[in-house]
Design a protein around this motif. Structure first.
Motif, PDB file in Angstrom:
ATOM      1  N   UNK A   1       0.849  -1.191   0.000  1.00 42.49           N
ATOM      2  CA  UNK A   1       0.000   0.000   0.000  1.00 42.49           C
ATOM      3  C   UNK A   1       0.881   1.237   0.000  1.00 42.49           C
ATOM      4  N   UNK A   2       0.635   2.114  -0.952  1.00 41.72           N
ATOM      5  CA  UNK A   2       1.398   3.350  -1.058  1.00 41.72           C
ATOM      6  C   UNK A   2       0.443   4.530  -1.065  1.00 41.72           C
ATOM      7  N   UNK A   3       0.966   5.675  -0.665  1.00 39.29           N
ATOM      8  CA  UNK A   3       0.168   6.895  -0.689  1.00 39.29           C
ATOM      9  C   UNK A   3      -0.018   7.367  -2.126  1.00 39.29           C
ATOM     10  N   UNK A   4      -1.231   7.782  -2.413  1.00 39.46           N
ATOM     11  CA  UNK A   4      -1.556   8.319  -3.735  1.00 39.46           C
ATOM     12  C   UNK A   4      -2.165   9.707  -3.521  1.00 39.46           C
ATOM     13  N   UNK A   5      -1.342  10.723  -3.639  1.00 41.32           N
ATOM     14  CA  UNK A   5      -1.782  12.084  -3.358  1.00 41.32           C
ATOM     15  C   UNK A   5      -2.302  12.758  -4.624  1.00 41.32           C
ATOM     16  N   UNK A   6      -3.443  13.375  -4.491  1.00 37.83           N
ATOM     17  CA  UNK A   6      -4.047  14.122  -5.582  1.00 37.83           C
ATOM     18  C   UNK A   6      -3.935  15.609  -5.282  1.00 37.83           C
ATOM     19  N   UNK A   7      -3.521  16.365  -6.283  1.00 38.35           N
ATOM     20  CA  UNK A   7      -3.362  17.808  -6.128  1.00 38.35           C
ATOM     21  C   UNK A   7      -4.182  18.526  -7.192  1.00 38.35           C
ATOM     22  N   UNK A   8      -4.835  19.570  -6.770  1.00 37.31           N
ATOM     23  CA  UNK A   8      -5.623  20.405  -7.679  1.00 37.31           C
ATOM     24  C   UNK A   8      -4.875  21.708  -7.933  1.00 37.31           C
ATOM     25  N   UNK A   9      -4.958  22.176  -9.163  1.00 29.77           N
ATOM     26  CA  UNK A   9      -4.345  23.459  -9.503  1.00 29.77           C
ATOM     27  C   UNK A   9      -5.206  24.157 -10.549  1.00 29.77           C
ATOM     28  N   UNK A  10      -5.047  25.417 -10.641  1.00 34.12           N
ATOM     29  CA  UNK A  10      -5.781  26.213 -11.615  1.00 34.12           C
ATOM     30  C   UNK A  10      -5.172  26.023 -13.004  1.00 34.12           C
ATOM     31  N   UNK A  11      -6.038  25.873 -14.000  1.00 32.73           N
ATOM     32  CA  UNK A  11      -5.552  25.796 -15.377  1.00 32.73           C
ATOM     33  C   UNK A  11      -5.088  27.165 -15.837  1.00 32.73           C
ATOM     34  N   UNK A  12      -4.013  27.149 -16.618  1.00 28.35           N
ATOM     35  CA  UNK A  12      -3.546  28.414 -17.177  1.00 28.35           C
ATOM     36  C   UNK A  12      -4.468  28.863 -18.297  1.00 28.35           C
ATOM     37  N   UNK A  13      -4.300  30.109 -18.700  1.00 29.69           N
ATOM     38  CA  UNK A  13      -5.139  30.642 -19.782  1.00 29.69           C
ATOM     39  C   UNK A  13      -4.938  29.866 -21.072  1.00 29.69           C
ATOM     40  N   UNK A  14      -3.680  29.468 -21.343  1.00 30.76           N
ATOM     41  CA  UNK A  14      -3.405  28.698 -22.563  1.00 30.76           C
ATOM     42  C   UNK A  14      -4.057  27.320 -22.504  1.00 30.76           C
ATOM     43  N   UNK A  15      -4.039  26.678 -21.326  1.00 29.01           N
ATOM     44  CA  UNK A  15      -4.662  25.368 -21.190  1.00 29.01           C
ATOM     45  C   UNK A  15      -6.174  25.447 -21.303  1.00 29.01           C
ATOM     46  N   UNK A  16      -6.772  26.586 -20.835  1.00 27.17           N
ATOM     47  CA  UNK A  16      -8.221  26.716 -20.984  1.00 27.17           C
ATOM     48  C   UNK A  16      -8.613  26.962 -22.428  1.00 27.17           C
ATOM     49  N   UNK A  17      -7.689  27.535 -23.213  1.00 36.05           N
ATOM     50  CA  UNK A  17      -8.016  27.816 -24.610  1.00 36.05           C
ATOM     51  C   UNK A  17      -7.760  26.621 -25.520  1.00 36.05           C
ATOM     52  N   UNK A  18      -6.978  25.634 -25.051  1.00 36.87           N
ATOM     53  CA  UNK A  18      -6.551  24.533 -25.921  1.00 36.87           C
ATOM     54  C   UNK A  18      -7.010  23.198 -25.347  1.00 36.87           C
ATOM     55  N   UNK A  19      -7.437  22.315 -26.237  1.00 40.22           N
ATOM     56  CA  UNK A  19      -7.798  20.935 -25.895  1.00 40.22           C
ATOM     57  C   UNK A  19      -6.813  20.016 -26.626  1.00 40.22           C
TER      58      UNK A  19
END
Length: 534
Positions: free
Chosen positions: A277-295
């Motif tokens: 069993x290992x730790x699985x950490x999830x982190x949230x971050x804000x998308x940059x403007x370029x990432x919001x404009x591109x898929x």
């Protein structure tokens, strides 16, 4: 005067044979069962049974006696090492062993002579250098001895030529002897087997209340034994006969003679240790403007069972695992079998059945330029068919190998047989990129691909009548709303008969002898301006 009497040393009991009577072959090991009939006197008795395979796993050893009045006090495996006999083989050994010993002796002699000649040439080179140095020094001191120098240089040169010629001859003879030794070793390995040097015996101590005859059963695991399913399929006149075999390999050091064989897909090694069993950490971050404009999108290839079956995918070069569909299956051989401990593959028949089967000519030009014949049938057995290689046979003889996928009882299975050489396929792809709309106001990129498949049927003059083939192509399947895939059926010639959810497009084509048809289909990929990666 006191006389001391020596205490007699108890003699080692003679080994009691303990042959293998049943074996359960697993994916990477085997569970063996041995039986022997023992004549026991009253009291405590020490027995020596065997020999056994030295690969037996000690902690899996289990013993059982048919007489409940007899109790097992101790049971353990004892191994003994017998070093190989030094020197030449015994006089009663085979001629092949004597020949191999002679070749090995000659090889060692040539190798020793090669080392001597190499050292002699090195000394002669050093002597030549010394003579040349003496010539230089004598000339410098005005003490020339041309006749002596010439004689000594000539003698050294003659010795060098003789040693070099003999060295080349020795190297040639050494290569020939080495080649014959390798050939003799291969022949000996195929014809005979070296005696086992490491042996194991079962040391058993039992206690009986009264003299009795009882049956001893010993069970244990052993390594170097495994099995895989294999099949042989014969298709003729709309009937398919499928013969199921178990291919067994074993190199345990002892032959299995008249053994009841059982084949299991259980994987006992997988449950030996719990997962970490290992730790699985999830982190949230804000998308940059370029990432919001591109898929970001990517094309991913997925295996389609129909396409693989149409091509007759062969078994991989390495030995695959046993695919049982996640449920342990146990199969039994209908009759006792013999499996020598030679490490080679031995086929054990498990059963056979004959069922009606349908055949369909399949063409998948994206993957192969040949036309195969897909034979489909339903599994009539009351147990699943395990995945494994299949030998394909028709009235003309052996055709090649295919692959049978895991098939549940009553489910439909498919086998690909090599098709006729009458068909030729040629595939062409054209791609055009355009854009629609205004920049920043709903602009969309459009990729149009046109695929043309030319199908030719070449037949001898006496053949008549049309034949039907099934042509399968595929179009991408989108998982994003920003990317759309559309088949332009109006531009397809002829129109497809079916388009399934996996993007497989199907046509039924009828071809007359020496005819040619071209299948054209067009599809579009439309993506919004935010999509990148196409």
């Amino acid at each position: 005067m006191t006389t001391q009497t020596a205490t007699p040393v108890p003699a080692t009991p003679a080994p009691v044979p303990l042959p293998v009577t049943a074996a359960t072959c697993l994916e990477d090991r085997a569970h063996l069962e041995r039986t022997a009939t023992l004549a026991l006197p009253a009291g405590t008795t020490r027995l020596l049974l065997g020999p056994l395979s030295p690969l037996a796993v000690d902690h899996t050893l289990r013993t059982a006696l048919s007489d409940p009045t007899v109790r097992v006090l101790d049971a353990r495996l004892a191994r003994s090492w017998t070093p190989p006999r030094p020197g030449p083989p015994a006089p009663e050994a085979s001629e092949l062993r004597h020949r191999l010993h002679q070749l090995a002796t000659a090889k060692r002699a040539f190798e020793a002579e090669q080392h001597r000649l190499t050292a002699r040439l090195a000394l002669l080179d050093q002597l030549t250098a010394e003579l040349l140095r003496e010539v230089g020094e004598g000339t410098g001191f005005d003490q020339p001895e041309p006749q002596r120098w010439q004689a000594e240089l000539a003698r050294v040169e003659a010795d060098q030529d003789a040693a070099t010629e003999r060295l080349q001859q020795v190297r040639f003879e050494l290569a020939e002897v080495g080649k014959r030794e390798r050939e003799a070793s291969v022949a000996l390995e195929q014809a005979e087997r070296e005696p086992t040097e490491l042996l194991a015996h079962l040391e058993l101590t039992v206690q009986a209340e009264q003299p009795t005859n009882c049956e001893l059963t010993v069970r244990h695991l052993t390594a170097c034994a495994l099995w895989r399913p294999a099949y042989r399929a014969r298709f003729a006149d709309g009937e398919l006969r499928l013969e199921a075999d178990a291919v067994v390999w074993q190199a345990t050091g002892e032959d299995w003679s008249g053994v009841r064989l059982t084949f299991s897909t259980a994987r006992s090694a997988l449950a030996t240790a719990p997962p970490l069993l290992r730790e699985d950490r999830l982190q949230l971050r804000e998308l940059s403007a370029e990432e919001r404009r591109t898929v970001e999108v990517d094309l991913r290839e997925e295996d389609i069972a129909v396409a693989e079956a149409a091509l007759g995918a062969l078994a991989p070069a390495e030995l695959p695992g046993v695919d049982d569909g996640g449920e342990v299956q146990v199969l039994s051989a209908p009759a006792p079998a013999n499996v020598p401990a030679d490490g080679r593959a031995h086929r054990i028949p498990l059963g056979a059945f004959q069922v009606p089967a349908g055949a369909e000519r399949i063409a998948v030009p994206e993957l192969s330029p040949v036309v195969g014949e897909l034979v489909s049938f339903r599994n009539p057995a009351d147990h699943p068919l395990l995945a494994g290689p299949v030998e394909l046979v028709r009235d003309s003889g052996y055709l090649g190998r295919g692959q049978l996928r895991f098939t549940a009882a009553g489910a439909r299975a498919e086998l690909s047989f090599p098709g006729s050489d009458d068909y030729r396929l040629h595939r062409e792809v054209e791609e055009h990129r355009t854009s629609t709309g205004l920049a920043g106001l709903g602009q969309r990129s459009v990729i149009t691909r046109t695929v043309r498949v030319h199908v030719s049927r070449l037949t001898p003059p006496e053949e008549a009548g049309e034949q039907s083939i099934t042509l399968r192509e595929r179009i991408p399947v989108s998982e994003l709303a920003a990317v759309e895939v559309r088949l332009r059926e109006s531009a397809c010639d002829p129109r497809p008969d079916e388009v399934d959810a996996e993007g497989v497009v199907r046509w039924e084509l009828a071809l007359a002898p020496n005819s040619r048809r071209t299948v054209t289909f067009v599809y579009e990929l439309t993506a919004t301006a935010k999509v990148a990666g196409l």
